[in-house]
Write a protein that holds these residues in place. Structure first.
Motif, PDB file in Angstrom:
ATOM      1  N   LYS A   1      41.045  49.170  53.601  1.00 51.18           N
ATOM      2  CA  LYS A   1      40.483  50.017  52.553  1.00 51.18           C
ATOM      3  C   LYS A   1      41.045  51.423  52.608  1.00 51.18           C
ATOM      4  O   LYS A   1      41.025  52.154  51.614  1.00 51.18           O
ATOM      5  CB  LYS A   1      38.958  50.071  52.670  1.00 51.18           C
TER       6      LYS A   1
ATOM      7  N   THR B   1      38.287  35.728  44.139  1.00 49.14           N
ATOM      8  CA  THR B   1      39.044  36.949  44.411  1.00 49.14           C
ATOM      9  C   THR B   1      39.310  37.648  43.098  1.00 49.14           C
ATOM     10  O   THR B   1      39.619  37.006  42.088  1.00 49.14           O
ATOM     11  CB  THR B   1      40.389  36.628  45.096  1.00 49.14           C
TER      12      THR B   1
ATOM     13  N   SER C   1      41.043  41.518  41.434  1.00 53.02           N
ATOM     14  CA  SER C   1      41.796  42.745  41.710  1.00 53.02           C
ATOM     15  C   SER C   1      41.969  43.522  40.417  1.00 53.02           C
ATOM     16  O   SER C   1      41.947  42.952  39.307  1.00 53.02           O
ATOM     17  CB  SER C   1      43.161  42.436  42.315  1.00 53.02           C
TER      18      SER C   1
ATOM     19  N   HIS D   1      43.174  47.717  43.865  1.00 57.34           N
ATOM     20  CA  HIS D   1      41.963  47.412  44.641  1.00 57.34           C
ATOM     21  C   HIS D   1      41.721  45.909  44.559  1.00 57.34           C
ATOM     22  O   HIS D   1      41.720  45.323  43.466  1.00 57.34           O
ATOM     23  CB  HIS D   1      40.752  48.152  44.088  1.00 57.34           C
ATOM     24  N   VAL D   2      41.529  45.269  45.713  1.00 56.46           N
ATOM     25  CA  VAL D   2      41.314  43.825  45.799  1.00 56.46           C
ATOM     26  C   VAL D   2      40.026  43.563  46.567  1.00 56.46           C
ATOM     27  O   VAL D   2      39.747  44.220  47.579  1.00 56.46           O
ATOM     28  CB  VAL D   2      42.497  43.117  46.508  1.00 56.46           C
ATOM     29  N   LYS D   3      39.259  42.586  46.105  1.00 53.32           N
ATOM     30  CA  LYS D   3      38.037  42.185  46.793  1.00 53.32           C
ATOM     31  C   LYS D   3      37.933  40.669  46.792  1.00 53.32           C
ATOM     32  O   LYS D   3      38.189  40.012  45.775  1.00 53.32           O
ATOM     33  CB  LYS D   3      36.806  42.785  46.123  1.00 53.32           C
ATOM     34  N   THR D   4      37.554  40.103  47.929  1.00 49.67           N
ATOM     35  CA  THR D   4      37.340  38.668  48.048  1.00 49.67           C
ATOM     36  C   THR D   4      35.890  38.397  48.396  1.00 49.67           C
ATOM     37  O   THR D   4      35.275  39.123  49.178  1.00 49.67           O
ATOM     38  CB  THR D   4      38.248  38.059  49.139  1.00 49.67           C
ATOM     39  N   ASP D   5      35.332  37.360  47.805  1.00 54.30           N
ATOM     40  CA  ASP D   5      33.953  36.928  48.069  1.00 54.30           C
ATOM     41  C   ASP D   5      33.976  35.461  48.490  1.00 54.30           C
ATOM     42  O   ASP D   5      34.885  34.722  48.101  1.00 54.30           O
ATOM     43  CB  ASP D   5      33.089  37.108  46.809  1.00 54.30           C
TER      44      ASP D   5
ATOM     45  N   GLY E   1      33.330  39.403  51.263  1.00 48.06           N
ATOM     46  CA  GLY E   1      33.218  40.806  50.907  1.00 48.06           C
ATOM     47  C   GLY E   1      34.338  41.683  51.434  1.00 48.06           C
ATOM     48  O   GLY E   1      34.186  42.907  51.511  1.00 48.06           O
TER      49      GLY E   1
ATOM     50  N   GLU F   1      37.533  43.959  51.329  1.00 47.52           N
ATOM     51  CA  GLU F   1      38.142  44.796  50.297  1.00 47.52           C
ATOM     52  C   GLU F   1      39.414  45.435  50.844  1.00 47.52           C
ATOM     53  O   GLU F   1      39.547  45.679  52.051  1.00 47.52           O
ATOM     54  CB  GLU F   1      37.177  45.886  49.836  1.00 47.52           C
TER      55      GLU F   1
ATOM     56  N   ASN G   1      42.615  48.412  49.600  1.00 48.68           N
ATOM     57  CA  ASN G   1      43.187  49.374  48.659  1.00 48.68           C
ATOM     58  C   ASN G   1      44.642  49.631  49.027  1.00 48.68           C
ATOM     59  O   ASN G   1      45.030  49.569  50.200  1.00 48.68           O
ATOM     60  CB  ASN G   1      42.422  50.698  48.688  1.00 48.68           C
TER      61      ASN G   1
END
Length: 414
Positions: free
Chosen positions: A113, A368, A370, A392-396, A399, A401, A403
């Motif tokens: 991040k 996912t 972004s 910015h990428v986030k995976t669930d 959680g 993240e 940058n």
């Protein structure tokens, strides 16, 4: 009468007779061809200019008629006209091009991040291609990833270009399936290649595989079809079949390769659909007893780019992907949306802000997404541009993240 008086008239008569005979003899002789001009009498006045000499008579008319009517001498084929049967067709020289990208990305190593570490990434491609025959083309493209990155063959294609509507290419080439792969990173607006969320169709490094493609342009490139059969990726994997159909409602896009943006060169509204199939192309990943399933993928994409008054343009692009099979490995569905606007010239280039959203969903709650926000300065369209990109990428559901901030430059020498 005395003899004295008689002699005078006789002498006169004899002299006259002699003069008469002499004149008669002179008249019987032919005139000389040339005569000396008579001397001009002496005079106090300047002598008059002599008359111009009489020119020789022109050639006889009969000779002229005979020459005009004579048949021209025979000529060789090369003198008569160029012969396509004896002279090879002139082909353009082999073209060479260099494509370069270099960037620095700020991203934390321990904590993705943060932006507290940096990485420089140079990348280049060397392109060579042309025709060695009117209906045969060759393409050889190399790529390299900087110091220690190695050099590899990107494209190695022999193309049998029989006509615009029918080409047969064999070798290593782009896998025909979606617009993102056709455009690659050089001819797309985002700096990061579409599919950064991990969802892409089956394809090898740089989107290439070894195989064969049959493709063609209809109506000058308004409709395009591509069908291919490729090596499945090594080992005992089965053959990968991949294809794409595309229709341009506005504009035309002839040729095998494509763009995700034409950077203001023309108006385009185009819809494309693609599909892939590979028998036993998915695996459970179990090293002891792996299970497999057939891989099936379908996708569609839409590109709309229109020029605006003053020299700017606006671009919108979207694509959706759906896969079948029980072991996709990375996702079942995905889509992306891109929007960009390029201003008229500001200084020597166009300023282009851009937003892109990508989303992918796997099994259960796995997903996912972004978002990319970029600002580009287009000095010569894709041939010379500067880009700043934040992602910015986030995976669930975990959680996680990440940058990243990238500053890049791209230059293409065609």
């Amino acid at each position: 009468m005395s003899l004295r008086n008689l002699a005078i008239p006789l002498r006169t008569s004899v002299a006259g007779l002699v003069s008469l005979l002499a004149a008669h003899a002179q008249a019987q002789e032919p005139a000389p061809e040339t005569a000396e001009p008579a001397a001009a009498p002496a005079s106090a006045e300047p002598a008059a200019a002599p008359a111009a000499p009489v020119a020789d008579p022109p050639p006889a008319p009969a000779a002229e008629v005979k020459l005009a009517a004579a048949e021209p001498p025979p000529t060789t084929p090369n003198e008569a006209m160029p012969s396509t049967l004896t002279e090879p067709k002139k082909l353009p020289p082999i073209g060479v091009a260099a494509w370069l990208r270099a960037d620095v990305t700020f991203q934390g190593q321990g904590d993705p991040k943060k932006l507290n570490d940096q990485k420089f990434t140079p990348y280049g491609e060397l392109h060579a291609g042309g025709k060695i025959h009117e209906n045969v083309s060759v393409t050889l493209n190399l790529n390299a990833g900087g110091v220690g990155g190695g050099v590899g063959i990107e494209d190695a294609i022999i193309g049998f270009d029989l006509r615009d509507e029918f080409h047969v290419w064999i070798g290593q080439m782009l896998v025909p399936v979606d617009r993102a792969n056709y455009a690659g990173p050089f001819f797309a607006i985002p700096w990061n290649y579409t599919g950064a969320i991990g969802f892409v169709p089956h394809e090898g490094p740089s989107g290439r595989n070894a195989g064969l493609s049959v493709w063609g342009d209809l109506e000058g490139g308004k409709f395009k079809y591509v069908l291919g059969a490729f090596d499945g990726g090594g080992g005992g994997e089965s053959m990968l079949f991949s294809g794409r159909l595309q229709y341009d409602f506005i504009g035309a896009e002839p040729g095998f390769f494509g763009n995700a943006s034409y950077f203001g060169d023309k108006d385009v509204v185009a819809l494309g659909v693609g599909a892939q199939y590979q028998k036993d192309g998915e695996s459970s990943g179990d090293e002891v007893a792996p299970e497999t399933d057939d891989y099936v993928e379908v996708n569609a994409d839409l590109l709309a780019e229109m020029k605006l008054a003053g020299g700017g343009w606006v671009t919108g692009e979207g694509g959706v992907y759906i896969t079948g099979g029980d072991y996709p490995g990375y996702g079942k569905t995905a889509f992306y949306l891109t929007a960009a606007y390029a201003t008229p010239k500001v200084g020597v280039g166009n300023i282009q802000p851009m937003l892109r959203f990508q989303y992918g969903k796997g099994e259960g709650d796995a997903k996912t997404w972004s978002i990319d926000a970029a600002l580009s300065y287009l000095i010569m369209g894709p041939a010379l541009r500067l880009v700043g990109n934040f992602q910015h990428v986030k995976t669930d559901p975990d959680g996680v993240e990440a940058n990243s901030l990238t500053f890049g430059a791209q230059a293409i020498f065609f």
